[in-house]
Motif scaffolding. Structure first.
Motif, PDB file in Angstrom:
ATOM      1  N   ASN A  20       0.807  -1.221   0.000  1.00  0.00           N
ATOM      2  CA  ASN A  20       0.000   0.000   0.000  1.00  0.00           C
ATOM      3  C   ASN A  20       0.843   1.274   0.000  1.00  0.00           C
ATOM      4  O   ASN A  20       0.305   2.378   0.048  1.00  0.00           O
ATOM      5  N   GLY A  21       2.155   1.124  -0.034  1.00  0.00           N
ATOM      6  CA  GLY A  21       3.037   2.286  -0.093  1.00  0.00           C
ATOM      7  C   GLY A  21       3.215   3.009   1.226  1.00  0.00           C
ATOM      8  O   GLY A  21       3.679   4.150   1.249  1.00  0.00           O
ATOM      9  N   MET A  22       2.877   2.352   2.328  1.00  0.00           N
ATOM     10  CA  MET A  22       2.977   2.984   3.645  1.00  0.00           C
ATOM     11  C   MET A  22       4.382   2.841   4.246  1.00  0.00           C
ATOM     12  O   MET A  22       4.811   3.681   5.035  1.00  0.00           O
ATOM     13  N   ILE A  23       5.069   1.761   3.889  1.00  0.00           N
ATOM     14  CA  ILE A  23       6.437   1.543   4.348  1.00  0.00           C
ATOM     15  C   ILE A  23       7.300   1.120   3.175  1.00  0.00           C
ATOM     16  O   ILE A  23       6.798   0.722   2.123  1.00  0.00           O
ATOM     17  N   GLU A  24       8.598   1.212   3.377  1.00  0.00           N
ATOM     18  CA  GLU A  24       9.557   0.781   2.369  1.00  0.00           C
ATOM     19  C   GLU A  24      10.412  -0.323   2.973  1.00  0.00           C
ATOM     20  O   GLU A  24      10.815  -0.248   4.135  1.00  0.00           O
ATOM     21  N   ARG A  25      10.663  -1.334   2.179  1.00  0.00           N
ATOM     22  CA  ARG A  25      11.513  -2.455   2.582  1.00  0.00           C
ATOM     23  C   ARG A  25      12.801  -2.363   1.791  1.00  0.00           C
ATOM     24  O   ARG A  25      12.787  -2.361   0.561  1.00  0.00           O
ATOM     25  N   ARG A  26      13.918  -2.286   2.500  1.00  0.00           N
ATOM     26  CA  ARG A  26      15.212  -2.187   1.836  1.00  0.00           C
ATOM     27  C   ARG A  26      16.034  -3.437   2.174  1.00  0.00           C
ATOM     28  O   ARG A  26      16.270  -3.732   3.344  1.00  0.00           O
TER      29      ARG A  26
END
Length: 118
Positions: free
Chosen positions: A66-72
Motif C-alpha cells: 500500500n506504499g505505507m512503508i519501504e523495505r530495503r
C-alpha cells in the motif's frame, strides 16, 4: 456516498478505504514504531511481543504493498532487511494519534486503570 472499486474490491466509503491501509490490530502499531526510526524485522518483533511471525510478515507486506512503508534489502551475508516509513505512511501518524487519544478517553470513561498495574 458513492461506492467505488479499487484492486477488484468494492468500497462503500473513503473511511473503509483508509482503514484498509491502516486498520486492524497491527498496522498502526507498526507504523507508530517506524515513524522516527528505521527498524529490522527482529527489532519490530521484539518491540511488538504479541504478534506472530506470520502476522508480522503479512502486515509488513500489506503496508509495503500500500506504499505505507519501504523495505530495503542489503545484498550481504547474512541478508539484512530494514523497514522505514514512507511519506504516505507518515501522513497516517496524525490519524493514529487522534485514534489513540480517543481510545485513552474511552478507557478513562469506562473506569479502566491504564496501563494496568502489575
Amino acid at each position: 456516498m458513492p461506492e467505488f472499486f479499487h484492486d477488484k474490491k468494492l468500497y462503500y466509503t473513503p473511511i473503509e478505504f483508509a482503514l484498509n491501509h491502516i486498520g486492524g490490530t497491527w498496522k498502526m502499531p507498526i507504523l507508530w514504531r517506524l515513524q522516527n526510526q528505521i527498524l529490522r524485522y527482529g527489532e519490530l518483533k521484539k518491540d511488538i511481543p504479541h504478534i506472530t511471525d506470520k502476522m508480522l510478515t503479512t502486515q509488513l507486506r500489506e503496508l509495503e504493498s500500500n506504499g505505507m512503508i519501504e523495505r530495503r534489502v542489503y545484498a550481504i551475508v547474512p541478508p539484512k532487511v530494514e523497514y522505514s516509513i514512507t511519506n504516505k505512511g507518515s501522513r497516517a501518524i496524525s490519524v493514529i494519534e487522534t485514534i489513540m487519544k480517543y481510545g485513552y478517553e474511552l478507557i478513562q470513561e469506562a473506569g479502566i486503570t491504564y496501563p494496568p498495574k502489575t
